[in-house]
Design an enzyme around this catalytic site. Structure first.
Site, short mmCIF file in Angstrom:
data_model
loop_
_atom_site.label_atom_id
_atom_site.label_comp_id
_atom_site.label_asym_id
_atom_site.label_seq_id
_atom_site.Cartn_x
_atom_site.Cartn_y
_atom_site.Cartn_z
N ASP A 87 0.73 -0.81 -0.24
CA ASP A 87 -0.34 0.21 0.06
C ASP A 87 1.09 1.68 0.28
O ASP A 87 1.80 1.22 0.42
CB ASP A 87 -0.90 0.33 1.34
CG ASP A 87 -0.01 -0.01 2.94
OD1 ASP A 87 0.86 -0.22 2.45
OD2 ASP A 87 -0.68 1.00 3.46
N GLU A 88 0.06 2.53 -0.63
CA GLU A 88 0.76 3.84 -0.64
C GLU A 88 2.37 3.80 -1.23
O GLU A 88 2.96 4.66 -0.07
CB GLU A 88 0.30 3.93 1.40
CG GLU A 88 -0.99 3.96 1.64
CD GLU A 88 -1.14 4.82 3.11
OE1 GLU A 88 -1.46 5.69 2.88
OE2 GLU A 88 -0.26 4.00 3.92
N ALA A 89 2.65 3.02 -2.16
CA ALA A 89 3.79 2.86 -2.10
C ALA A 89 4.22 4.37 -2.97
O ALA A 89 5.17 4.54 -4.40
CB ALA A 89 4.79 1.77 -2.48
N GLN A 90 3.88 5.41 -2.81
CA GLN A 90 3.93 6.77 -3.92
C GLN A 90 5.89 7.10 -3.58
O GLN A 90 6.01 7.91 -4.55
CB GLN A 90 3.67 7.90 -2.25
CG GLN A 90 1.87 8.11 -2.01
CD GLN A 90 1.43 6.98 -1.62
OE1 GLN A 90 1.53 6.50 -1.04
NE2 GLN A 90 0.88 8.37 -0.96
#
Ligand code: NGO
Length: 519
Positions: A331-334
Site C-alpha cells: 500500500d501507499e508506495a508513493q
C-alpha cells in the site's frame, strides 16, 4: 450508560426481587440471541440446566474443544465439569460429537441441540465444534463470563441451531508496528475475536516506525527497529521473538484462528532502512521516524540486496507460519515510481509462492500481473475499482476491508478521543450496513473470500484502547463475514444484550448511543 458488573450479577441472581425498573431487567436469553446470527434457529420451549452434576462428553479427538468449553464455564459456575469419553447413564452431559455431521456444514459449521436432558453439539471438524461452543456460551446468562463464581441459575434455552459461515475468511488485523502490543495483549484479543467466529488474525509486523518480528538473517531489524522508543511519538517499542510468535500461532490455532503475518513493502520500510542503510538507494541511513506520515519510504528497486533482504524475510516468516497466507503489504508506495512498483511486485509476489504460501497484499498489488494468484485486500472508499476488477478477471481473490466501514481505527463520531478520521466516522450502524459480496459493483461475490476489520494503532497503546475501538464494531464485521442474513434491527437488539457479557469480562467497549444496552 455504563452497565456495572454488580448490576449485571444482580440480574443473574435467581432470588432477587422484581427488577426496580424495566431498563434494569436482565436481557432474556433466547435461542436466537447469538452474534453472529445463526443460519437457522428452532426453539422448542424446553430448558437445559447446567448444574454441579453436568459433565462434558467428548472423544479424545475433540479434547482441545472440550478443554476450551470447560475452561469457559468453570470460573463463573464453580462446577468441576469433568471431561469424559462417555457420560454415566442418567448424568446430564454436554456432548461433543465430531464427524459425519453432513456436507452442508463444511469444516466450520455445527448443529446444536439443547434438550432438557442434555446438550449435543455435532460438527464435521473441531473448528465447527469450537464455533458451536461459542454459540452455547452466548446462550447462558451473561454472568457466565465472570471470572469468579456467581450465584445464578445456569439455564440454556432448548431447541436446535444449524449454522455455518457465509465466507471462509473472517479476519481482524492488529497493527503491531505503530505501537507494539505484547503477546499477552494479542492473546486477549484472540480470545475476544474468536468468540465471534473470526478465524484469521492478520498481524501488521513492520512499518516506518518499527519492526516487530525477529529475523535471524537480519538481526538489526529488531535490535534497532524494535528498540525502546520505536513507536509513534517515541512511545513503546518491542518486538516478537520467534519463540513468542510461534507460541502465538499455537495459541491462535487452539482457538481455530490462523495467523497472517504482514511485512509491508516496498513502502512503509523506514525502520528497516534505519537498521540497514544498504536498503536505501544512496546507502545513507534515514532518520528514525515516530510521526504518522505515510508514503515517504521505499526499498531500492534496482539494487540486488533488496531482493536478498526480501527473500530472507519471506523465507523465515513462511517457516514459522503454518497458515496459508503471507501478506506483503504494497500500500501507499508513493515514494516508488509506478514502473518500479511493478518491477518489484513481479519479482516479489512469486517469492511468496516459492516458500509455499499464497501471496496477500493491499489492493494496490492488483496492478501487477503476478497478482493473479494472490489475494488483494480492498481498503478503498469507492464502490468500484477497475484495477482490482481487471485482476479479479484473471484470478485474484479479494478480502473486503473498506476503510469507511471496516476500519476499527476510525473514530465513532467527532467526540471519540482515540482514533483517526480520514475515512470518516464509523458508528456501529455504518460498520454493519453494507454487504461484502456486493459493495464493489465490478467485483463479483464469487471472488470475495470474506472480510477483515483492520485496527491500526497510531493512537492506540493499551489493551483498553484496542478494546474500545474494536468493540462493538468487530462484532458487526464478524456478523457480515459469518451470517447469511442481514438485519440491523435484529443485530441491534442482540448487540444490546451482548453488552452485559463484555461488562462481565471487564472488556472496555464503546457504549454507542445507537444501541439500547440492556442490563
Ligand atoms: C491506511 C494506511 C496505514 C494507516 C491507516 C490508518 C492502509 C492500508 N495504509 O491503510 O498505513 O495506518 O490507513 O487508518
Amino acid at each position: 450508560m455504563r452497565v456495572t458488573l454488580a448490576a449485571l450479577l444482580a440480574c443473574a441472581l435467581p432470588l432477587t426481587a422484581a427488577p426496580a425498573a424495566a431498563s434494569a431487567a436482565p436481557p432474556r436469553v433466547t435461542l436466537g440471541s447469538v452474534i453472529p446470527a445463526p443460519v437457522s434457529v428452532h426453539a422448542d420451549g424446553s430448558t437445559f440446566s447446567l448444574t454441579a452434576r453436568t459433565v462434558i462428553e467428548s472423544p479424545s479427538s475433540a479434547r482441545n474443544v472440550a478443554d476450551r468449553l470447560a475452561s469457559a464455564l468453570r470460573p463463573a459456575t464453580g462446577y468441576r465439569l469433568p471431561i469424559m469419553a462417555q457420560a454415566p447413564a442418567g448424568v446430564p452431559a454436554i456432548a461433543l460429537v465430531p464427524g459425519h455431521a453432513g456436507g452442508q456444514l463444511g469444516a466450520e459449521g455445527y448443529r446444536l441441540s439443547v434438550r432438557r436432558s442434555g446438550v449435543t453439539l455435532r460438527a464435521n471438524e473441531n473448528a465447527g465444534l469450537y464455533a458451536g461452543v461459542q454459540t452455547l456460551r452466548q446462550l447462558l446468562p451473561a454472568a457466565i463470563d465472570a471470572a469468579t463464581p456467581q450465584r445464578a441459575r445456569w439455564t440454556v434455552p432448548g431447541g436446535d441451531i444449524v449454522d455455518y459461515p457465509r465466507f471462509g475468511y473472517r479476519g481482524a488485523m492488529l497493527d503491531e508496528a505503530r505501537h507494539f502490543h505484547t503477546p499477552d495483549e494479542i492473546k486477549a484479543y484472540i480470545d475476544e475475536l474468536s468468540r465471534f467466529k473470526v478465524n484469521y488474525l492478520h498481524l501488521h509486523l513492520a512499518d516506518d516506525q518499527g519492526w516487530r518480528i525477529q529475523i535471524d538473517s537480519w538481526p538489526r531489524l529488531t535490535t534497532v527497529g524494535g528498540a525502546p522508543g520505536t513507536g509513534v511519538d517515541g512511545v513503546g517499542g518491542g518486538y516478537l521473538t520467534k519463540a513468542q510468535y510461534r507460541d502465538l500461532v499455537r495459541y491462535a490455532a487452539a482457538r481455530y484462528v490462523t495467523i497472517v503475518p504482514e511485512i509491508d513493502m516496498p513502502g512503509h520500510v523506514n525502520a528497516a532502512q534505519v537498521a540497514y542503510p544498504e536498503l536505501t538507494c544512496d546507502g545513507v541511513a534515514p532518520p528514525p521516524r515516530t510521526d504518522t506520515d505515510v508514503g515517504y519510504s521505499s526499498l531500492c528497486i534496482g539494487k540486488e540486496v533488496t531482493y536478498k533482504f526480501v527473500e530472507d524475510v519471506i523465507r523465515e516468516l513462511a517457516a514459522m507460519t503454518p497458515g496459508p497466507y503471507l501478506h506483503i503489504g504494497g500500500d501507499e508506495a508513493q515514494a516508488t515510481t509506478p514502473a518500479d512498483y511493478l518491477t518489484f511486485e513481479q519479482r516479489v509476489l512469486p517469492l511468496v509462492a516459492k516458500y509455499g504460501k499464497t501471496a496477500y497484499g493491499w489492493n494496490e498489488i492488483a496492478a501487477a500481473p503476478a497478482a493473479s494468484s494472490a489475494v488483494a485486500q480492498y481498503w478503498g472508499l469507492d464502490t468500484s475499482n477497475p484495477t482490482l476488477a481487471a485482476a479479479v478477471a484473471k484470478g485474484t481473490k479479494v478480502v473486503m476491508s473498506p476503510a469507511n466501514k471496516a476500519y476499527l481505527d476510525q473514530k465513532y463520531d467527532p467526540s471519540t478521543v482515540l482514533g483517526l478520521d480520514w475515512a470518516g466516522y464509523i458508528e456501529v450502524r455504518t460498520a454493519y450496513d453494507w454487504d461484502p459480496g456486493t459493495l464493489l459493483s465490478d467485483v463479483p461475490a464469487s471472488a470475495v473470500l470474506g472480510v477483515e476489520a483492520p485496527l491500526w494503532s497510531e493512537t492506540l497503546r493499551s489493551l483498553d484502547d484496542i478494546q474500545f475501538m474494536a468493540f462493538p464494531r468487530l462484532a458487526a464485521i464478524a456478523e457480515l463475514g459469518w451470517s447469511h442474513s442481514h438485519d440491523w434491527d435484529s443485530f441491534r437488539a442482540r448487540l444490546g444484550a451482548y453488552g452485559s457479557r463484555w461488562v462481565a469480562q471487564d472488556v472496555n467497549f464503546y457504549h454507542s448511543p445507537q444501541i439500547d444496552w440492556a442490563g
